[in-house]
Structures are given as structure tokens and as C-alpha cells.
Design an enzyme around this catalytic site. Structure first.
Site, mmCIF file in Angstrom:
data_model
loop_
_atom_site.group_PDB
_atom_site.id
_atom_site.type_symbol
_atom_site.label_atom_id
_atom_site.label_comp_id
_atom_site.label_asym_id
_atom_site.label_seq_id
_atom_site.Cartn_x
_atom_site.Cartn_y
_atom_site.Cartn_z
ATOM 1 N N GLY A 55 34.555 38.717 33.695
ATOM 2 C CA GLY A 55 33.502 39.022 32.721
ATOM 3 C C GLY A 55 33.848 38.445 31.359
ATOM 4 N N GLU A 74 43.740 40.173 24.814
ATOM 5 C CA GLU A 74 44.209 40.444 26.180
ATOM 6 C C GLU A 74 45.537 41.199 26.093
ATOM 7 O OE1 GLU A 74 43.364 40.161 29.547
ATOM 8 O OE2 GLU A 74 45.357 41.075 29.723
ATOM 9 N N GLY A 139 42.333 39.627 36.836
ATOM 10 C CA GLY A 139 42.512 39.749 38.276
ATOM 11 C C GLY A 139 42.629 38.410 38.984
ATOM 12 N N ASN A 143 44.715 37.814 42.573
ATOM 13 C CA ASN A 143 43.883 38.002 43.769
ATOM 14 C C ASN A 143 44.052 36.886 44.800
ATOM 15 O OD1 ASN A 143 42.008 35.918 43.133
ATOM 16 N ND2 ASN A 143 40.777 37.304 41.897
ATOM 17 N N GLY A 144 43.403 37.105 45.962
ATOM 18 C CA GLY A 144 43.526 36.172 47.074
ATOM 19 C C GLY A 144 42.553 35.014 47.007
ATOM 20 N N MET A 146 39.367 34.780 47.439
ATOM 21 C CA MET A 146 38.198 34.727 48.339
ATOM 22 C C MET A 146 36.917 34.854 47.533
ATOM 23 S SD MET A 146 39.493 37.116 51.471
ATOM 24 C CE MET A 146 38.065 36.912 52.524
ATOM 25 N N GLU A 384 38.391 41.222 55.998
ATOM 26 C CA GLU A 384 39.200 40.017 55.780
ATOM 27 C C GLU A 384 40.327 39.992 56.810
ATOM 28 O OE1 GLU A 384 40.700 40.089 51.764
ATOM 29 O OE2 GLU A 384 42.648 39.324 52.403
ATOM 30 N N HIS A 467 39.579 46.518 44.583
ATOM 31 C CA HIS A 467 38.234 46.153 44.129
ATOM 32 C C HIS A 467 37.538 47.277 43.370
ATOM 33 C CE1 HIS A 467 38.014 43.291 47.920
ATOM 34 N NE2 HIS A 467 38.876 42.856 47.003
ATOM 35 N N GLY A 495 33.183 43.974 35.970
ATOM 36 C CA GLY A 495 32.979 44.753 37.190
ATOM 37 C C GLY A 495 32.507 46.177 36.944
ATOM 38 N N ASN A 505 34.163 40.806 48.908
ATOM 39 C CA ASN A 505 35.115 40.700 47.804
ATOM 40 C C ASN A 505 34.330 40.370 46.534
ATOM 41 O OD1 ASN A 505 35.900 39.743 50.474
ATOM 42 N ND2 ASN A 505 37.955 39.857 49.655
ATOM 43 N N PHE A 507 34.663 39.145 43.103
ATOM 44 C CA PHE A 507 34.685 38.398 41.835
ATOM 45 C C PHE A 507 33.560 37.378 41.689
ATOM 46 C CE2 PHE A 507 38.082 35.526 43.781
ATOM 47 C CZ PHE A 507 37.367 34.340 43.714
#
Ligand code: FAE
Length: 527
Positions: A55, A74, A139, A143-144, A146, A384, A467, A495, A505, A507
Site C-alpha cells: 500500500g 519505515e 511483506g 513473502n513467497g 505468489m 499452495e 495474511h 491490507g 494470497n 498482495f
């Protein structure tokens, strides 16, 4: 100036030059030095963004491109693999975990880690542990990768009716995919690589059990992965890196959205700046009280920032915390009562099957396939097919399922602890547990295998989520493009806007929605 040092108390020529030098390496520090024009600790900016996740990154790019000089705050660090590399999952180090003495992997044995402002954070509540990323990129660092387009009928259920879904699918999802660098794996590589034996087996066994499957695009650079596989490039996905950060290959948003925004010269990122309190002056200016942190995450000072346009993008929990603190302590007393409502874990539940056959000692950390059973009304899930890269053949199938579980919780305020509170009751997950057990039973009946009770003694892991979603819902706590009700110039784009479960998933949806919302906000509020 090191790339993630706190803002200097005063901008001097020497600091400016130091900043410019560091910028050559990182791309972040020069604008950080150049941006600070007002005396210590009371800077005023045309726009401020809290948080550098999806975001925040979309907000930052679109404001910068509109010509708005913008500051991004941040709490985490800037991670540059060249100077400060991440560590693989099996060998955590100072970069790995946010302020804990032990690693926090949801499965397996956790090793001690140096106490540090590392990249993977976890917030613990009764019944629910929430994993998040901290650092420039949020994130996207952990994250992975996906990047899944959600089902339209599901979005229709969870988004306000005023969101034009034709427009979202025709315009904003493709834009988000392009900016994030989403790609599919080369089918020939997938079909033959030993690194994806686990996924091929997972697909075959799903089909044998009568389930449908889907290949899932990702932001990992699969051309790079093929070079990893031949030894032509340093390994990352093929060296156990994910969750605690990837040093190569993954296009986290520090390399896409944020790099592009910083390149405009109009976005300044200050790391190790944790926003604590938001209040409002009589002229409507938002005033931010900020803790400056050291590399361990201890508070080493305070700063104050002021702006007329404030974008709160700390992720579902980070955003909700700041808004609830402001409402409950009376600094923004008229914030909507709806803040805190409709929080969900995206139906996350993990499970594993033992003795499934040869999954292989080599496993890429980047998932590319899933079992799609969403349209089964009794057992709706998308799972997944997850890697378990232990370096030996564990003959185990691991699944992170997203169940269409309608359970939601309400986040409340604990004044004594000065923090949000969340209670996730076991019964909220009854449907997810039943659905995951159904999936495993069917897979085992068709293919052999048992529940892996070494990894999950009860058969499933449902007390944690990767998530988190909700807390400041689009169309109730905000208008239908992220303007917080009752406070002109206050926005949420992350989110927190999404009603607890997006069915895949999340994002890509967070990014597409932020793109859609920012286009309206820029057009209407930044003329
Ligand atoms: P997020 O990315 O969490 O960014 C929020 C940022 O704000 C963070 O950098 C925080 O450090 C910062 N922040 C918070 N509070 C403050 C404050 N007070 N002051 C300053 N800074 C603050 O938010 N999703 C997928 O779609 N595909 C996947 O494969 C996937 N895998 C995942 C694996 C793991 C291990 C985890 C933890 C998550 C995964 N996710 C995945 C979820 C995804 O990363 C997550 O939905 C998004 O990162 C959320 O984006 P937001 O912009 O909401």
C-alpha cells in the site's frame, strides 16, 4: 550516512555529501538527506506515508509521479544484499527476526538468533500469531512472491458494491502485475527440474484425488532461477532463502515500485522511524510523533513530522494500531467506530502429509502451484503446494491452505498495554480445520500417506497467519477509495482495507486496489 540511519538532527553540507555518496550504492539515502529541509524534529512535508509495504509503495510512486514531495517513514531497515545480506531459513542471523531471541518459524526446530531489528516479525495474540515483514519493502521482503488474481465472485462478496470490478480486472490487476514484475515459470523448466519434484508430485497426487490444480505466477525471476540451477548465478531460491529474506532473484518492491518512486527524486525514505502517535493541529495539519530506532530496534530518540496529507500504510495490524490509538487516546477522537472491525486471517491453515513418496532433497523455496477447490461449496479452499527445503528427502507434502472461512474478529484497544488486542477463538477455525482434514484425507486415500504429526501434532496449524487482512475496511471505515471518514487528508491504502479473506494470497489484490484508489485520490485531491 548509512542507508538506514535515522534522520540527521540537522541537514549539513557534509551530511548531504555523505547521503549522496550512499545513494550511489542504495538509491535511498540521497533523497533522504536532500528531503529534510526544516530544523530538527519538526519537519513539514506535502505528503507523508507510514510504511513501505505494498500500500505504501503504490502511494509513494503515484504521489511522486504527480510531483508531490513525499516522505515515507519505515520502522524497519533497508536491506542491501551487497552490504547486509539475508540468511537462509536454516541458518538465521541478525538480519532474520524482529526483536526476538529465538527464530520464529511456524514449523520445525527454532534456533537462537541475535536480538536485532530483523526482517521477519510476529505479533502474538491469544489464539493467533500474525507474521509480518519489517524493512524497506514490508511483506515483500519475506513473502513467497505468489501473485494470484482472486476470483471475481469472491471479490464481489467482500468489496463494496461501488468498486467497479470490470475496471479492477481490466485495468488495475494488469497494472499491478506489470509493476510488480509477475511472471509464470517456464513449463519446460518446471517439468524437468529436480527443484520442483515436490510440486509435480503434489499436482499428480491432487489429480489422483480428483482435485483441480492451478499454476501460480510469481515475482521471482525464473530466468535467474534457471541460472541458479546451473550454478551460473549465486543461489537464493535454490539455497533455502525465503521468509527470512531473499538475497537474489525475488523482485521485492524495494526493487520495483520503491526504486521507481525514489528515482523521481521526490520520494524520501527514512528507515528506523516508527510512528507512535498521530494528532491534528487546529488548521487540520496531522502531527506525527515518531520514535527513532537503533539497529536493535531500541528507541534512541524522537522526531516530529507534520503534513496535510497522511497515508497510513502500516499493514493490517500496523494501520489499525495507529488509528485505534489515535481514536482511543483522543488525539483523533472522531475516527469511525468501524475501525478495528472485520479482521481475518485469510482462512490460513497449514497442514502436512507424511510418506507421500519422493519429494526430493532439492526444493526451490518459491511455490508455483496450488490445489484449487474453491467452488466446492462444502469444502472451499485454495491450497499452495508449499516447499519444505530441508536439504534431505523428507517425503512430506506441505500445504498452506486458504479456506473460505467466514470467521472474522474485532480488534479492540487495550489502554493498559497501549496496544491493540485480538482474540482468535479456536471455534473460529473449526471450518478451516474440517476443510483441511478433508483435503488431506482425500489426498491420502488416493495416494497413501498420513497426517504429519511431527510437524503439526493436531494435524493442522491454524493458530498463525501470513495474511492478516482488515481493520479499516474500504467503504465503511473509509470511503470507497481509502479516504478515512471524518478526516480530510487522511488515507489508508493497504491490507487493512480488505475484509478478512480474499480467497487467494493477498498482495496482488492489495496492490491493484491501492492503484485504483490512488488514481482517484490523485485525480480528485491533488489537482
Ligand atoms: P506490509 O507489506 O505488511 O507493510 C507494512 C509496512 O509498514 C512494514 O514494512 C512495517 O514495518 C511498516 N510499519 C508498520 N507500522 C509502522 C509504524 N508505526 N511506523 C513505521 N512503519 C510501520 O503491508 N502474500 C502473497 O500474496 N503471496 C505470497 O506468496 C505471500 N507469502 C507470504 C509469506 C510470509 C512469510 C508472509 C509473512 C506473508 C506473505 N504474504 C504473501 C502476505 C503479504 O506479504 C502481505 O499480505 C502484504 O505484505 C501486506 O501488504 P501491506 O501493504 O498491507
Amino acid at each position: 550516512m548509512p542507508p538506514d540511519s535515522p534522520a540527521p538532527p540537522r541537514i549539513t553540507r557534509r551530511r548531504l555529501l555523505q547521503g549522496a555518496a550512499a545513494a550511489a550504492v542504495t538509491g535511498y539515502a540521497a533523497s533522504s538527506a536532500l528531503g529534510g529541509t526544516v530544523a530538527a524534529g519538526n519537519e513539514e512535508w506535502p505528503a507523508i506515508i507510514i510504511g513501505s509495504g505494498y500500500g505504501g509503495a503504490v502511494s509513494g510512486l503515484r504521489l511522486a509521479q504527480r510531483g508531490v514531495r513525499t516522505l515515507m517513514l519505515e520502522m524497519g531497515r533497508y536491506w542491501n544484499p551487497a552490504t547486509r545480506p539475508f540468511r537462509p531459513m536454516t541458518d538465521p542471523g541478525p538480519s532474520s527476526v524482529w526483536r526476538r531471541r529465538w527464530n520464529i518459524m511456524p514449523i520445525g526446530v527454532n534456533l537462537p538468533v541475535p536480538f536485532s531489528a530483523g526482517v521477519l516479525g510476529r505479533e502474538d495474540f491469544p489464539g493467533m500469531k500474525v507474521y509480518v515483514g519489517h524493512g524497506v519493502g514490508g511483506g515483500s521482503l519475506v513473502n513467497g512472491g505468489m501473485a494470484v488474481v482472486p476470483r471475481r465472485d469472491h471479490l464481489q462478496e467482500i468489496l463494496p458494491g461501488s468498486v467497479d470490478l470490470d475496471d479492477l480486472y481490466a485495468r488495475w490487476f494488469p497494472l499491478a502485475q506489470a509493476e510488480l514484475g509477475v511472471h509464470a515459470i517456464d513449463p519446460a523448466f518446471f517439468a524437468t527440474s529436480p527443484w520442483y519434484q515436490f510440486a509435480r508430485l503434489g499436482i499428480d497426487q491432487a489429480h489422483a484425488a480428483g482435485f483441480g490444480t492451478a499454476m501460480v505466477p510469481n515475482v521471482y525471476d525464473f530466468d535467474y532461477m534457471q541460472q541458479e540451477a546451473t550454478g551460473a548465478a549465486p543461489a537464493s531460491a535454490l539455497a533455502g532463502e525465503v521468509i527470512l529474506g531473499n538475497n537474489h532473484g525475488k523482485k521485492s518492491i524495494d526493487k520495483t515500485y520503491l526504486a521507481k518512486a525514489v528515482a523521481t527524486g521526490r520520494l524520501t525514505i527514512r528507515t528506523r522511524h516508527q510512528v507512535q502517535q498521530i494528532s491534528q493541529g487546529p488548521d487540520g495539519t496531522y502531527v506525527l510523533r515518531v520514535n527513532r530506532l537503533n539497529t536493535v530496534g531500541d528507541v534512541i530518540g524522537q522526531a516530529r513530522f507534520r503534513t496535510k496529507r497522511l497515508f497510513i500504510n502500516g499493514g493490517s495490524l500496523g494501520t489499525t494500531r495507529l488509528l485505534m490509538r489515535a481514536r482511543e487516546t483522543g488525539t483523533l477522537p472522531d475516527l469511525p467506530a468501524a475501525i478495528g472491525e472485520t479482521w481475518g486471517n485469510n482462512g490460513n491453515i497449514m497442514t502436512a502429509r507424511a510418506w507421500v513418496g519422493r519429494t526430493g532433497p532439492k526444493q526451490s523455496t518459491i511455490p508455483v502451484a496450488g490445489i484449487d477447490n474453491w467452488t466446492d461449496r462444502d469444502h472451499p479452499f485454495f491450497a499452495e503446494i508449499a516447499p519444505l527445503p530441508a536439504g534431505i528427502d523428507l517425503m512430506t507434502g506441505l500445504y498452506l491452505a486458504i479456506v473460505n472461512n467466514p470467521a472474522r474478529a474485532r480488534i479492540t484497544w487495550n489502554g493498559a498495554k497501549d496496544n491493540i488486542a485480538l482474540q482468535w477463538k479456536d471455534e473460529y477455525d473449526a471450518f478451516s480445520v474440517q476443510t483441511a482434514e478433508y483435503m488431506v484425507d482425500r489426498l491420502n486415500a488416493a495416494n497413501g500417506g498420513t497426517f504429519n504429526r511431527l510437524l503439526f501434532p493436531s494435524g493442522t496449524g491454524h493458530d498463525f497467519t501470513y495474511h492478516p487482512l482488515g481493520g479499516c475496511l474500504l467503504g465503511s471505515a473509509t470511503d470507497d477509495c481509502g479516504r478515512v471518514q471524518g478526516y480530510p487528508g487522511l488515507y489508508v491504502m493497504d491490507g487493512a482495507l480488505i475484509n478478512g479473506n480474499v480467497g487467494v494470497n493477498p498482495f496482488l489484490t492489495i496492490t491493484a486496489l491501492a492503484e485504483r484508489n490512488m488514481a482517484r485520490v490523485i485525480a480528485e485531491d491533488f489537482r
